[in-house]
Motif scaffolding. Structure first.
Motif, mmCIF file in Angstrom:
data_model
loop_
_atom_site.group_PDB
_atom_site.id
_atom_site.type_symbol
_atom_site.label_atom_id
_atom_site.label_comp_id
_atom_site.label_asym_id
_atom_site.label_seq_id
_atom_site.Cartn_x
_atom_site.Cartn_y
_atom_site.Cartn_z
ATOM 1 N N TYR A 155 9.529 -10.037 -15.724
ATOM 2 C CA TYR A 155 10.352 -9.868 -14.521
ATOM 3 C C TYR A 155 9.947 -10.839 -13.412
ATOM 4 N N ASN A 156 8.658 -10.885 -13.085
ATOM 5 C CA ASN A 156 8.220 -11.659 -11.923
ATOM 6 C C ASN A 156 7.187 -12.728 -12.251
ATOM 7 N N GLY A 157 6.226 -12.377 -13.100
ATOM 8 C CA GLY A 157 5.031 -13.201 -13.195
ATOM 9 C C GLY A 157 5.277 -14.619 -13.667
ATOM 10 N N LYS A 158 6.189 -14.791 -14.595
ATOM 11 C CA LYS A 158 6.322 -16.124 -15.179
ATOM 12 C C LYS A 158 6.984 -17.127 -14.249
ATOM 13 N N PHE A 159 7.428 -16.648 -13.093
ATOM 14 C CA PHE A 159 8.051 -17.568 -12.126
ATOM 15 C C PHE A 159 7.081 -18.089 -11.083
ATOM 16 N N MET A 160 5.795 -17.782 -11.271
ATOM 17 C CA MET A 160 4.812 -18.159 -10.259
ATOM 18 C C MET A 160 4.398 -19.616 -10.388
ATOM 19 N N ALA A 161 5.369 -20.505 -10.239
ATOM 20 C CA ALA A 161 5.113 -21.941 -10.243
ATOM 21 C C ALA A 161 6.252 -22.620 -9.507
ATOM 22 N N ASN A 162 5.904 -23.493 -8.630
ATOM 23 C CA ASN A 162 6.887 -24.387 -7.985
ATOM 24 C C ASN A 162 7.816 -23.713 -6.989
ATOM 25 N N GLY A 221 -6.153 -10.529 -8.863
ATOM 26 C CA GLY A 221 -6.135 -9.302 -9.649
ATOM 27 C C GLY A 221 -4.745 -8.897 -10.111
ATOM 28 N N TYR A 222 -3.746 -9.754 -9.861
ATOM 29 C CA TYR A 222 -2.363 -9.458 -10.286
ATOM 30 C C TYR A 222 -2.289 -9.185 -11.774
ATOM 31 N N GLN A 223 -1.523 -8.149 -12.150
ATOM 32 C CA GLN A 223 -1.387 -7.786 -13.549
ATOM 33 C C GLN A 223 0.076 -7.460 -13.849
ATOM 34 N N PRO A 224 0.785 -8.312 -14.572
ATOM 35 C CA PRO A 224 2.177 -7.974 -14.904
ATOM 36 C C PRO A 224 2.215 -6.844 -15.930
ATOM 37 N N ALA A 225 3.356 -6.178 -16.032
ATOM 38 C CA ALA A 225 3.540 -5.123 -17.023
ATOM 39 C C ALA A 225 3.443 -5.708 -18.424
ATOM 40 N N GLU A 241 0.856 -1.187 0.000
ATOM 41 C CA GLU A 241 0.000 0.000 0.000
ATOM 42 C C GLU A 241 0.892 1.237 0.000
ATOM 43 N N GLY A 242 0.366 2.333 -0.451
ATOM 44 C CA GLY A 242 1.120 3.582 -0.378
ATOM 45 C C GLY A 242 1.838 3.873 -1.669
ATOM 46 N N ASP A 243 2.673 4.925 -1.664
ATOM 47 C CA ASP A 243 3.235 5.455 -2.903
ATOM 48 C C ASP A 243 4.617 4.909 -3.251
ATOM 49 N N GLY A 244 5.295 4.381 -2.302
ATOM 50 C CA GLY A 244 6.678 3.959 -2.551
ATOM 51 C C GLY A 244 6.755 2.875 -3.615
ATOM 52 N N PHE A 245 7.984 2.599 -4.018
ATOM 53 C CA PHE A 245 8.199 1.562 -5.022
ATOM 54 C C PHE A 245 7.833 0.187 -4.490
ATOM 55 N N CYS A 246 7.279 -0.617 -5.350
ATOM 56 C CA CYS A 246 7.193 -2.052 -5.066
ATOM 57 C C CYS A 246 7.200 -2.792 -6.391
ATOM 58 N N PHE A 247 7.511 -4.098 -6.325
ATOM 59 C CA PHE A 247 7.428 -4.914 -7.537
ATOM 60 C C PHE A 247 5.961 -5.233 -7.825
ATOM 61 N N ASP A 248 5.698 -5.603 -9.054
ATOM 62 C CA ASP A 248 4.313 -5.876 -9.427
ATOM 63 C C ASP A 248 3.720 -7.049 -8.653
ATOM 64 N N ASN A 249 4.571 -7.951 -8.207
ATOM 65 C CA ASN A 249 4.046 -9.136 -7.512
ATOM 66 C C ASN A 249 3.541 -8.835 -6.102
#
Lengths: 425, 425, 425, 425
Positions: D376-383, D365-369, D203-211
């Motif tokens: 960067y992150n989304g395709k690693f969501m397995a195993n 509701g996750y949405q990769p760029a 939450e908030g304005d700071g940087f975070c990764f999409d995941n």
């Protein structure tokens, strides 16, 4: 039968119904073996699959090990070597014959395995009839567990046999019955689910596995489910759009696995004379375009969904939908051992197991049983995904909305397909 | 029978004797299968071994492919799929069912294989009876080749089955006959050979494989051969002297292989309650100290010889000794399917195949047959070593001094042992 | 230098010449490393190849281990850990750093390895100058062995580096010198050899490895050798005739290996824009049609020969031809690190190592040295084939007619080619 | 620096602060390489780890590929081959040099990589200074992403180097600084969490990764967390209680993996002279009993927790605890590259990444760029499983409560440990 199981309490009537139900389940295992030759009983193509004979023996071993040996005072085991030979994975019981070598057990022969089953059955019936047994409740509970266990192996017996038969260039037919065609279901529609706080897991008195408990509240965001399963025609469109050649559609592990394995189509598909065929338990068949696509890995299912701009459902979303749907669909009881129904609303069950994106994990507060029997489910809660709804190889009496099947993402030899899901815009 | 084969020329008498000999060889394959259950016929533990059923079918395929199809005008093949299913390695014929999946061919069943054999036999007899056939000479030659081929598979049927049975914790017995004990042969003595220029390879009119020709002169340095085979007692002394833990005794590849495989004793040895047992086709037996050591790889045989200050013989040395020795020893005809004789002088044959240090290479001027049948021997002349003398699983009528058996250095599932050799001081 | 080595007896003059020759060999190792960056010294692409740095250290370790430690009374080893780190395969010396991890030894750095070499050199020179040393003869013999050992590693340094460089998409050049073109040698002719009883193995006083002895008589049948090496143009014709797709041309093991590895051309060949290129130590070059074909496995060489209706020579045939031919050809001394000469008669040496069909086996009466140094050659006498004649990466002073190089049939990273052979009709 | 990043908006002051922060992050990568020799830069022990040089190049490639090439009009890439050589896994960009061969890129050398970095830095600074650039917002966002990306590789540079150094029997020290001892923290206590509906995700304005997005409500059951990390002393007690030999403590996949790999202790532990040592970036050290146990796989962490009658936390439980705890603990900024603090309450961060039982999955509701950067992150969501809290190799400015690190359950080369969790009774 479910009623029989669920009703199994302490009175005489219940004893009879449980004993009868046990007989029914045990007989069904044999009935499924009717089409087999003696040689077929020993087939094991890869470590993940087991020979029919082994399934028949192991399910008997389960009753012997967890009920007869601890509770039947006079019980003498059929053969001391069976303890190891037919132990699947219960380290708490002891050592196991190497899994990939189950197909090398030409001895004991089929006949002896049948005698072994009869021996176990006789003793089980006697034990169930012993109304004064001090562990009667436990015996009943474990008997019910053993029946559900046997039903799981009935499904595996079919899927494993199919995999072994497929290695044979003669493409043997398990069933001589023709498969009905599937009508064009038309494009899929979307069913809206409002989400909110729902209960996940098994509620009520009926039987469930430990992994379905405890029931607990869970927050679902609004979502949409397709009103039918994905069909072979849908999947062919993905293939023709180079779905297997486009890494951007795939999970990284899925892409790596697919490339290494050389996947270009679902398991059991063959192209002959420019026509797609599919190996089924009813023999080699022209691909039925409007039947549900089947024998997909989770990786393929996920890539297909991504290609559609959709995604795989979570187990919580599917469970929610199943809970409000009748347990109706194409099960093994149909005698059609290949999916033909796309399960248009409201039937969400059967035909194919539906992959979810949910890791097979313990529910909050999950507690496995004590002792070796606690190895049944809990120790597999790593690296696998949940599947929901049952398939054409599942007994109808075996399935429920909270049922959690689980396989590894690359597995393809079960009857596995998918239903598209997306976030409500 | 050898006489029958060797005499097979152009007259009527010879036709009868060849037809009779063929029947004898074919019947012997079935006789060897007497002790098997239907399930046993499908066993294949590893790719290098084949199921009994496959051996029965493949040997029939050989007659069908190389004799009936080209020469029997009216011949109709039993089943078109068999051409691929039972082709071993003849690329010139066409594709082959994957070798490691021969055990998955539950269909055709044993019964159909028996029918297939009978079908082939009938047509072979008819063809042999056709005295006016223009290719009669070629038919006769190939028939004789097919009979020797079948004898080779008879030996493999036994060694392969033994390997598969060994994976079963019940340790099935192929034969119920007791094995005789072996008397202490005492220490080995040395037989002197003067060397000089000798003839290597097959001479005379009898049958031989192409790899035994052409006969050619070869210079042997003086050498000595032990007058008996190495025994289990001899080999135990090597083991107790840490033979498996001392790299200086081993060829580099042997040491690497042995370490990786965890070898600590010959194949089929087991230690139970501090006693050495050996799995045999007659069941699990206490190790017979004075019987020949068996189921050694060439690496182990070589390390043992080095430990003795000796070496493995060359194929030329052993052939020279065999040539001057009667074809006498323990063969499969004895009904004892495990080596019990240490083959004291002058019997150099039988009991165990003797490893040599000689690479299986073409003789100078070697010429394989034209066409697919030329794949029989020649294409295997890489990475293998020659073995000599025959074993307890070899038909007596199959062996001769120039016979060159060949296996890879790490192979252990044949009846393989050794005889020590050294240079004359 | 050969003269220096061969003359090395007991007088002062000989001491000087041996000391000088040692310095020359040691300097040559460093000279070969001139073109390398610091990072290049650590490259190891696969277990079979070693980093340049490791070669520099191991050859020093050889002098340290087998000469300085046993014979130089005051010698202190440079670093105790080097005993394991730079031991190649001498189990008699002790443990070895895992072979496939030689490239992970970033420490010690190149600079320290150079210091280590200088340290060993200083002590070697001092020891050689000690005229009264009681083990002077043994020291001389082992020094000469160490020099030949270092020359072998000079060749490996180049072939290993080439293999590592090839993994880099920048295709680094080891040498900036241009490679001369090769003229069309025209079709090959056949040289007749009458055969008869010849002497095989090393005769005379000069240095040889133990595997070249004892010299012994051997009977050769008449044969013919091609008067030049096989060229790239010759080999392209094989490729265009589907040589890699026709199993009938291949040894069974060769076919299996080739299929599994996906071979379609020699190692280091690339096709870009429909043109064949070859990676050389002089960078990526258009394929030189008339240069000798190179970087073939024995399997490919054998298949090519079979396609020509010829065969690979035996080591005895080639040795016989080499013996009567001047030691003249393209060696490393040429500064051309890629074969350009097809060695027309009478020069049989250099350019490429010529595969033979002969297993690398002990000569009759072969006796390795006692102790760890006896592991140098003997323990590799399994599964390898002999190659003859030296290559463009071999020092001219290192080769002789009886020299037996040996590699496994599938190996391709040495400069390996072939000369056709056939039986005299 | 975090402030600089987070504040990065549209004014001049912000430009300066982002440019300065970028310089700081880029310089830190070089500072971490201070202790390396030229040879060290190329080390790659296994495919999962990358050489220091490659990390330096790849992080520059990231800026070049995703910012300079699309947005800097005049930018010329340093070398066209780098696009493939230093692409990690972005299929959307194009092909990649094989991952396991990154250590074979001796060219370009360290010096050229440093020049490449300077080149990229110069162009990045110029681009950031271009106040009128139409894509200024996107440039700023991607620059911030690139900085966080580089920080991730700073951590990997250390963990990868440690793994490679460990293969060297000299056990090189990365840091010469001594490690402080750890005081006995006493037995762990339990912290109570009431559960309820919490917000998961950033939450908030700071940087975070999409995941880490979208933030969403989640229901937590009441739970308890240990108030400190598990120590080496705790883990030794598990080992001495045969923890590695008791299958009932392990997940099935964990048991299979552990048996196959021969695990008997955490990675980097050694026993010498009956004393436990641990390889650290500060060299080989006696095991510090009260320091956090480290370099555990998730399987070991899970087995340990089970042995304690506890379990691994979910990522949601840990995130909840981290959210209410100051970002304080042992990070890479400490100059101690090995965990020494057990992070007693309230500091939940640093020292070791804490394994959770939660699969790395998309938030609802996750949405990769869009485009390649979405890989960067989304395709690693397995195993893979989620880890929380940062380690002694993580920059302090890089971590936050919602940060989701992820590795495969068997991975051990990161600084990974655990904190016990249990259900509130």
């Amino acid at each position: 039968m479910v009623q029989a199981l669920n009703a199994a309490a302490a009175g005489n009537a219940e004893t009879q119904s449980l004993a009868t139900a046990l007989t029914a389940v045990r007989s069904q295992s044999l009935a499924l073996c009717e089409p087999l030759t003696v040689e077929d009983f020993g087939l094991q193509a890869v470590a993940e699959t087991s020979p029919p004979k082994w399934h028949l023996a192991h399910t008997s071993w389960f009753f012997e090990t967890f009920i007869l040996k601890p509770f039947a005072a006079d019980y003498r085991s059929w053969h001391s070597a069976f303890e190891v030979m037919f132990n699947s994975y219960y380290n708490g019981v002891g050592a196991q014959h190497p899994r990939h070598q189950r197909g090398l057990l030409s001895r004991p022969g089929v006949e002896e395995i049948m005698d072994y089953r009869a021996h176990v059955d006789r003793h089980m019936q006697a034990l169930l009839a012993d109304e004064g047994h001090p562990a009667r409740d436990n015996i009943f509970q474990r008997t019910i567990l053993g029946m559900h266990h046997e039903q799981q192996h009935q499904e595996l017996l079919l899927t494993d046999l199919k995999y072994s038969f497929f290695q044979n260039p003669l493409y043997p037919r398990y069933s001589e019955q023709p498969l009905p065609g599937a009508d064009d279901p038309g494009p899929w529609g979307w069913l809206d689910y409002a989400g909110g706080t729902v209960t996940v897991g098994h509620e009520g008195d009926g039987f469930c596995f430990d992994n379905e408990q405890p029931a607990h509240p869970f927050i679902l965001a609004p979502f949409q489910l397709a009103d039918r399963l994905v069909t072979n025609a849908d999947y062919l469109a993905f293939m023709m759009d180079d779905g297997y050649q486009r890494p951007e559609l795939w999970l990284a592990d899925g892409w790596a696995h697919s490339q290494q394995a050389g996947w270009r189509h679902p398991l059991y598909w063959l192209k002959q004379d420019n026509e797609w065929l599919e190996y089924t338990l009813h023999g080699l068949q022209p691909l039925s375009l409007h039947a549900p696509v089947c024998h997909l890995s989770a990786y393929e299912a996920d890539a297909f969904a991504r290609w559609c701009g959709a995604r795989l459902p979570t187990e919580f979303e599917l469970e929610h939908a199943l809970k409000h749907s009748p347990v109706d669909g194409q099960f093994v009881d149909s005698g059609q051992y290949h999916p033909v129904l796309t399960t248009k609303t409201p039937g969400f069950y059967g035909s194919v197991w539906e992959w979810t994106q949910s890791a097979y994990s313990p529910y909050p507060g999950y507690q496995p049983a004590d002792g070796a029997i606690g190895e049944y489910n809990g120790k597999f809660m790593a690296n696998q995904l949940v599947l929901k709804g049952g398939s054409c190889a599942t007994p109808a009496s075996h399935i429920r909305s909270s049922y959690r099947n689980f396989f590894y993402p690359p597995d393809r030899w079960q009857f596995t397909g998918l239903r598209l899901t997306r976030n409500t815009a």
